[in-house]
Design a protein around this motif. Structure first.
Motif, PDB file in Angstrom:
ATOM      1  N   GLU A  40       0.762  -1.263   0.071  1.00  0.00           N
ATOM      2  CA  GLU A  40      -0.068  -0.019  -0.120  1.00  0.00           C
ATOM      3  C   GLU A  40       0.935   1.285   0.234  1.00  0.00           C
ATOM      4  OE1 GLU A  40      -4.343   0.421   1.739  1.00  0.00           O
ATOM      5  OE2 GLU A  40      -2.799   0.324   3.262  1.00  0.00           O
ATOM      6  N   ASN A  41       2.034   1.050   0.752  1.00  0.00           N
ATOM      7  CA  ASN A  41       2.911   2.598   0.745  1.00  0.00           C
ATOM      8  C   ASN A  41       3.423   2.730  -0.645  1.00  0.00           C
ATOM      9  OD1 ASN A  41       4.344  -0.063   1.004  1.00  0.00           O
ATOM     10  ND2 ASN A  41       6.304   1.260   1.267  1.00  0.00           N
TER      11      ASN A  41
ATOM     12  N   PRO B 188       1.913  11.172  -4.974  1.00  0.00           N
ATOM     13  CA  PRO B 188       2.765  12.234  -4.312  1.00  0.00           C
ATOM     14  C   PRO B 188       1.866  12.995  -3.427  1.00  0.00           C
ATOM     15  CG  PRO B 188       3.335  12.112  -6.977  1.00  0.00           C
ATOM     16  CD  PRO B 188       1.958  11.038  -6.389  1.00  0.00           C
ATOM     17  N   ALA B 189       0.679  13.502  -3.784  1.00  0.00           N
ATOM     18  CA  ALA B 189       0.080  14.452  -2.841  1.00  0.00           C
ATOM     19  C   ALA B 189      -0.317  13.569  -1.563  1.00  0.00           C
ATOM     20  CB  ALA B 189      -1.281  15.021  -3.720  1.00  0.00           C
ATOM     21  N   ALA B 190      -0.632  12.471  -1.546  1.00  0.00           N
ATOM     22  CA  ALA B 190      -0.973  11.762  -0.558  1.00  0.00           C
ATOM     23  C   ALA B 190       0.118  11.900   0.518  1.00  0.00           C
ATOM     24  CB  ALA B 190      -1.026  10.244  -0.649  1.00  0.00           C
ATOM     25  N   VAL B 191       1.433  11.894   0.183  1.00  0.00           N
ATOM     26  CA  VAL B 191       2.651  11.951   1.151  1.00  0.00           C
ATOM     27  C   VAL B 191       2.602  13.228   1.824  1.00  0.00           C
ATOM     28  CG1 VAL B 191       5.117  11.654   1.491  1.00  0.00           C
ATOM     29  CG2 VAL B 191       4.018  10.393  -0.396  1.00  0.00           C
TER      30      VAL B 191
ATOM     31  N   ARG C 168      18.383   6.476   0.993  1.00  0.00           N
ATOM     32  CA  ARG C 168      19.380   7.417   1.086  1.00  0.00           C
ATOM     33  C   ARG C 168      19.220   8.390   2.349  1.00  0.00           C
ATOM     34  NH1 ARG C 168      19.956  10.992  -4.372  1.00  0.00           N
ATOM     35  NH2 ARG C 168      20.348   9.096  -5.255  1.00  0.00           N
ATOM     36  N   SER C 169      18.063   8.630   2.868  1.00  0.00           N
ATOM     37  CA  SER C 169      18.254   9.590   3.963  1.00  0.00           C
ATOM     38  C   SER C 169      18.484   8.789   5.344  1.00  0.00           C
ATOM     39  CB  SER C 169      16.766  10.150   4.022  1.00  0.00           C
ATOM     40  OG  SER C 169      15.783   9.275   3.939  1.00  0.00           O
ATOM     41  N   GLY C 170      18.559   7.399   5.214  1.00  0.00           N
ATOM     42  CA  GLY C 170      19.036   6.771   6.578  1.00  0.00           C
ATOM     43  C   GLY C 170      18.439   5.569   6.714  1.00  0.00           C
ATOM     44  N   ARG C 171      18.502   4.838   7.813  1.00  0.00           N
ATOM     45  CA  ARG C 171      18.169   3.610   8.203  1.00  0.00           C
ATOM     46  C   ARG C 171      16.916   3.685   8.896  1.00  0.00           C
ATOM     47  NH1 ARG C 171      20.985  -1.378   9.920  1.00  0.00           N
ATOM     48  NH2 ARG C 171      20.067  -2.297  11.971  1.00  0.00           N
ATOM     49  N   PHE C 172      15.885   3.013   8.829  1.00  0.00           N
ATOM     50  CA  PHE C 172      14.638   2.946   9.628  1.00  0.00           C
ATOM     51  C   PHE C 172      14.108   1.456   9.753  1.00  0.00           C
ATOM     52  CE2 PHE C 172      13.453   2.974   5.136  1.00  0.00           C
ATOM     53  CZ  PHE C 172      12.331   2.325   5.087  1.00  0.00           C
TER      54      PHE C 172
ATOM     55  N   MET D  86       8.980   9.158   7.862  1.00  0.00           N
ATOM     56  CA  MET D  86       9.781  10.288   7.400  1.00  0.00           C
ATOM     57  C   MET D  86      11.006  10.015   6.624  1.00  0.00           C
ATOM     58  SD  MET D  86       7.719  13.106   7.872  1.00  0.00           S
ATOM     59  CE  MET D  86       6.617  12.016   7.304  1.00  0.00           C
ATOM     60  N   ILE D  87      11.638   9.040   7.318  1.00  0.00           N
ATOM     61  CA  ILE D  87      12.820   8.706   6.902  1.00  0.00           C
ATOM     62  C   ILE D  87      12.834   8.023   5.502  1.00  0.00           C
ATOM     63  CG2 ILE D  87      15.000   7.178   6.999  1.00  0.00           C
ATOM     64  CD1 ILE D  87      14.750   7.500  10.106  1.00  0.00           C
ATOM     65  N   GLU D  88      11.809   7.064   5.464  1.00  0.00           N
ATOM     66  CA  GLU D  88      11.385   6.269   4.163  1.00  0.00           C
ATOM     67  C   GLU D  88      11.371   7.557   2.799  1.00  0.00           C
ATOM     68  OE1 GLU D  88       8.370   3.263   2.240  1.00  0.00           O
ATOM     69  OE2 GLU D  88       8.225   3.862   4.471  1.00  0.00           O
ATOM     70  N   LYS D  89      10.517   8.393   3.205  1.00  0.00           N
ATOM     71  CA  LYS D  89      10.139   9.376   2.158  1.00  0.00           C
ATOM     72  C   LYS D  89      11.220  10.507   2.091  1.00  0.00           C
ATOM     73  CE  LYS D  89       6.564   6.853   1.058  1.00  0.00           C
ATOM     74  NZ  LYS D  89       6.572   6.478  -0.308  1.00  0.00           N
ATOM     75  N   GLY D  90      12.316  10.670   2.743  1.00  0.00           N
ATOM     76  CA  GLY D  90      13.305  11.647   2.525  1.00  0.00           C
ATOM     77  C   GLY D  90      13.095  12.834   3.050  1.00  0.00           C
ATOM     78  N   PHE D  91      11.900  12.988   4.216  1.00  0.00           N
ATOM     79  CA  PHE D  91      11.865  14.144   4.705  1.00  0.00           C
ATOM     80  C   PHE D  91      12.978  14.642   5.938  1.00  0.00           C
ATOM     81  CE2 PHE D  91       7.295  13.292   3.557  1.00  0.00           C
ATOM     82  CZ  PHE D  91       7.118  14.367   2.786  1.00  0.00           C
TER      83      PHE D  91
END
Length: 244
Positions: free
Chosen positions: A47-48, A53-56, A95-99, A118-123
């Motif tokens: 589902e993720n 894009p607007a949903a994120v 790229r933005s880290g480990r989660f 937030m990490i998964e989506k690069g925020f």
């Protein structure tokens, strides 16, 4: 569409989650289950990856709007809301880290904390060495946003429990990520001192609500019960992005 109570329990607290209908790819809709008390999101299988894009961006706004909801720690054993089997903890790296992720062995879906999402989506961005040094001087101990374990910044610059780098939900990182998701207002990275000062303010406010009335000005806020997390302070730093 307004959120509605879910028929499925939260994998951690077992209370009903809250269903939000969000835009999916190819003009579809995706129903995502939130537990704002546990600060977690349940995604049915794949589902993720179906989110438009607007949903994120909408999900980020929902997290921010519920930032003051009392936070319950995750249970020691999480269960799938569909089959009630135990969820298996694992790690993903972007790229933005480990989660951390918690997946159903029967492939019904996965449970992610807000900070992991937030990490998964690069925020997020990783803290710099000057930021870590400044926080260590003023606060000493924080909670890992990824797993919740205490991190003594005077001795370590990453979480010794889940081995995650320390990352911050930062206005600059949010703005950069949102360029791929939705129109973002202008923002800049928070200066190093802003992170530590916000953590100090949050710890002092927590001490006030816990009726602790003595805070020497030269004492670092290192009490284990007063450790605060970077995800919470990050929401504070980027709150101006959503002020209309």
């Amino acid at each position: 569409m307004k959120p509605t109570p879910s028929s499925r329990p939260c994998p951690s607290c077992n209370n009903a989650m809250q269903v939000h209908e969000l835009p999916g790819q190819y003009d579809s809709a995706v129903e995502i289950d939130f537990c704002f008390s546990c600060q977690g999101i349940w995604f049915d299988s794949m589902e993720n990856l179906r989110l438009a894009p607007a949903a994120v961006a909408t999900m980020f706004k929902e997290m921010h709007q519920h930032r003051d909801t009392p936070h319950a720690p995750l249970a020691g054993r999480l269960r799938c809301p569909q089959c009630r089997g135990g969820l298996v903890q694992g790690f993903d790296v972007v790229r933005s880290g480990r989660f951390i992720t918690h997946r159903c062995e029967s492939r019904h879906g996965r449970f992610s904390s807000f900070s992991s999402f937030m990490i998964e989506k690069g925020f997020v961005r990783q803290l710099t060495k000057p930021e870590i040094a400044d926080i260590a001087k003023k606060v000493g101990v924080i909670n890992c946003s990824n797993c919740g374990a205490p991190v003594d910044l005077r001795k370590e610059d990453s979480c010794s429990h889940c081995r995650s780098a320390l990352s911050l939900l930062d206005p600059g990182a949010v703005e950069k990520a949102l360029q791929n998701y939705a129109k973002a207002p202008s923002a800049h990275a928070a200066p190093a001192t802003a992170v530590a000062d916000a953590l100090v303010a949050m710890a002092r406010e927590r001490s006030r609500t816990q009726r602790l009335d003595v805070w020497p000005s030269d004492t670092r806020l290192t009490g284990a019960g007063l450790a605060v997390d970077l995800f919470a302070v990050g929401l504070t730093l980027v709150s101006s992005l959503w002020d209309d």
